[in-house]
Design a protein around this motif. Structure first.
Motif, PDB file in Angstrom:
ATOM      1  N   MET A  14      16.690 -53.380  15.272  1.00 14.12           N
ATOM      2  CA  MET A  14      17.707 -54.499  15.459  1.00 14.12           C
ATOM      3  C   MET A  14      17.806 -55.161  16.856  1.00 14.12           C
ATOM      4  O   MET A  14      18.211 -54.169  17.881  1.00 14.12           O
ATOM      5  N   VAL A  25      22.536 -47.483  13.792  1.00 14.45           N
ATOM      6  CA  VAL A  25      21.401 -48.210  13.036  1.00 14.45           C
ATOM      7  C   VAL A  25      20.546 -47.052  12.923  1.00 14.45           C
ATOM      8  O   VAL A  25      20.413 -46.388  13.731  1.00 14.45           O
ATOM      9  N   ARG A  26      19.723 -47.124  11.555  1.00 15.87           N
ATOM     10  CA  ARG A  26      19.204 -45.830  11.404  1.00 15.87           C
ATOM     11  C   ARG A  26      17.597 -45.732  12.175  1.00 15.87           C
ATOM     12  O   ARG A  26      16.920 -44.836  11.885  1.00 15.87           O
ATOM     13  N   LYS A  48      18.364 -60.404  13.059  1.00 12.43           N
ATOM     14  CA  LYS A  48      18.738 -60.738  11.729  1.00 12.43           C
ATOM     15  C   LYS A  48      19.817 -62.014  11.761  1.00 12.43           C
ATOM     16  O   LYS A  48      19.846 -62.444  10.666  1.00 12.43           O
ATOM     17  N   GLN A  62      15.449 -54.473   5.728  1.00  6.18           N
ATOM     18  CA  GLN A  62      15.950 -53.461   6.499  1.00  6.18           C
ATOM     19  C   GLN A  62      15.260 -52.806   7.800  1.00  6.18           C
ATOM     20  O   GLN A  62      14.030 -53.063   7.584  1.00  6.18           O
ATOM     21  N   VAL A  63      15.889 -52.030   8.500  1.00  2.00           N
ATOM     22  CA  VAL A  63      15.231 -51.425   9.420  1.00  2.00           C
ATOM     23  C   VAL A  63      15.716 -49.968   9.092  1.00  2.00           C
ATOM     24  O   VAL A  63      16.775 -49.944   8.632  1.00  2.00           O
ATOM     25  N   PRO A  64      14.962 -48.752   9.629  1.00  4.48           N
ATOM     26  CA  PRO A  64      13.866 -49.040  10.222  1.00  4.48           C
ATOM     27  C   PRO A  64      12.415 -49.339   9.628  1.00  4.48           C
ATOM     28  O   PRO A  64      12.610 -48.861   8.454  1.00  4.48           O
ATOM     29  N   GLU A  75      12.129 -46.329   5.082  1.00  2.00           N
ATOM     30  CA  GLU A  75      13.164 -45.062   4.573  1.00  2.00           C
ATOM     31  C   GLU A  75      12.961 -44.048   5.868  1.00  2.00           C
ATOM     32  O   GLU A  75      11.897 -43.349   6.167  1.00  2.00           O
ATOM     33  N   CYS A  76      14.260 -43.937   6.415  1.00  2.00           N
ATOM     34  CA  CYS A  76      14.116 -43.010   7.634  1.00  2.00           C
ATOM     35  C   CYS A  76      13.660 -41.609   7.240  1.00  2.00           C
ATOM     36  O   CYS A  76      13.248 -40.914   8.309  1.00  2.00           O
TER      37      CYS A  76
HETATM   38  N1  GSH Z   1      17.610 -46.107   2.828  1.00  2.00           N
HETATM   39  C1  GSH Z   1      17.116 -46.962   4.207  1.00  2.00           C
HETATM   40  C2  GSH Z   1      18.454 -47.659   4.645  1.00  2.00           C
HETATM   41  C3  GSH Z   1      18.147 -48.527   6.004  1.00  2.00           C
HETATM   42  C4  GSH Z   1      19.290 -49.259   5.975  1.00  2.00           C
HETATM   43  O1  GSH Z   1      20.420 -49.224   5.769  1.00  2.00           O
HETATM   44  N2  GSH Z   1      19.052 -50.282   7.225  1.00  2.00           N
HETATM   45  C5  GSH Z   1      20.242 -50.776   7.935  1.00  2.00           C
HETATM   46  C6  GSH Z   1      20.464 -50.461   9.146  1.00  2.00           C
HETATM   47  S1  GSH Z   1      21.379 -48.882   9.256  1.00  2.00           S
HETATM   48  C7  GSH Z   1      19.824 -52.278   7.655  1.00  2.00           C
HETATM   49  O2  GSH Z   1      18.789 -52.704   7.936  1.00  2.00           O
HETATM   50  N3  GSH Z   1      20.760 -53.048   7.312  1.00  2.00           N
HETATM   51  C8  GSH Z   1      20.688 -54.512   7.368  1.00  2.00           C
HETATM   52  C9  GSH Z   1      20.658 -55.122   5.909  1.00  2.00           C
HETATM   53  O3  GSH Z   1      20.850 -54.356   5.069  1.00  2.00           O
HETATM   54  O4  GSH Z   1      20.455 -56.352   5.799  1.00  2.00           O
HETATM   55  C10 GSH Z   1      16.779 -45.856   5.157  1.00  2.00           C
HETATM   56  O5  GSH Z   1      17.273 -44.772   5.208  1.00  2.00           O
HETATM   57  O6  GSH Z   1      15.812 -46.243   6.136  1.00  2.00           O
END
Ligand code: GSH
Length: 222
Positions: A14, A25-26, A48, A62-64, A75-76
């Protein structure tokens, strides 16, 4: 490893999140794994606020996202395991150590993280609503019970299986997610989190993660 604009590995992160989310943030988990493995990477930053669809390689925007040649991953946990396969610093070479490290990686993501996610949803989506108190009332005692059992398993060891592995990386990353004071954290787990955060690789990842955010008043195109 320093970030390198020409590195073959790209991590999507992000460009901006509210201050309270910075450090959590992941992409942090992926950067930390790359630092432990000694692999340089470049980042692709997405704002975003301007591009809500983020990176379409991630089904939920989402990221990453991780790219390396023809490989694209999300998926981290999957990404961390992929990185760990490249380095004994994260994944022991012997079959028992490897299996144990992978087990703890999944334990962090399957047995601790979902409960914490419930608390995160309650905090952000349920502010001022009765259902959020219900979620907290149910989840906090259950999660604290799991932390007690995890604390017993850690005992007086530094790391869950004696030496640091990708399992510890993901467990520490998961345990440090809730704001301090949300959960009763056994002393040895609090020290475990501190040990993880004190690692030079964690500190390098955090510095790079924080340095990538735009100041609050700015934004960039993806
Ligand atoms: N299960 C995914 C979850 C990824 C996740 O929750 N990303 C968040 C940031 S920590 C994100 O991008 N959130 C923005 C959104 O959901 O719009 C992982 O572990 O990589």
């Amino acid at each position: 490893m320093p970030m390198d604009a020409n590195a073959p590995i790209e991590v999507t992160a992000m460009a901006w999140v509210p201050r309270g989310a910075r450090g959590q943030v992941r992409d942090m988990r992926v950067r930390w794994a790359l630092e432990e493995a000694g692999l340089s990477y470049r980042t692709r930053l997405i704002d975003k606020r301007e591009h809500p669809e983020c990176d379409t390689a991630q089904p939920w925007a989402q990221v990453p996202v991780y790219r390396e040649g023809d490989i694209t991953m999300f998926e981290c946990g999957a990404i961390a395991l992929h990185i760990a396969e490249k380095s004994e610093a994260l994944l022991p070479r012997d079959a028992v150590g490897r299996a144990t490290a992978i087990t703890w990686l999944f334990a962090a993501l399957n047995s601790i993280d979902p409960m914490q996610q419930c608390l995160t949803f309650a905090r952000f989506l349920g502010a001022g609503q009765d259902w959020a108190d219900g979620v907290r009332g149910a989840v906090i005692p259950a999660l604290e019970g799991r932390l007690v059992r995890l604390s017993q398993r850690l005992g007086d060891k530094d790391w869950l299986d004696g030496r640091f592995t990708v399992g510890d990386l993901m467990m520490v990353a998961t345990l440090r997610t809730p704001p301090k004071g949300t959960l009763a954290m056994p002393d040895n787990l609090a020290a475990y989190i501190e040990r993880g955060e004190a690692r030079p690789a964690f500190q390098a990842a955090l510095a790079a993660h924080l340095a990538d955010f735009l100041p609050d008043e700015e934004s960039v195109p993806a």
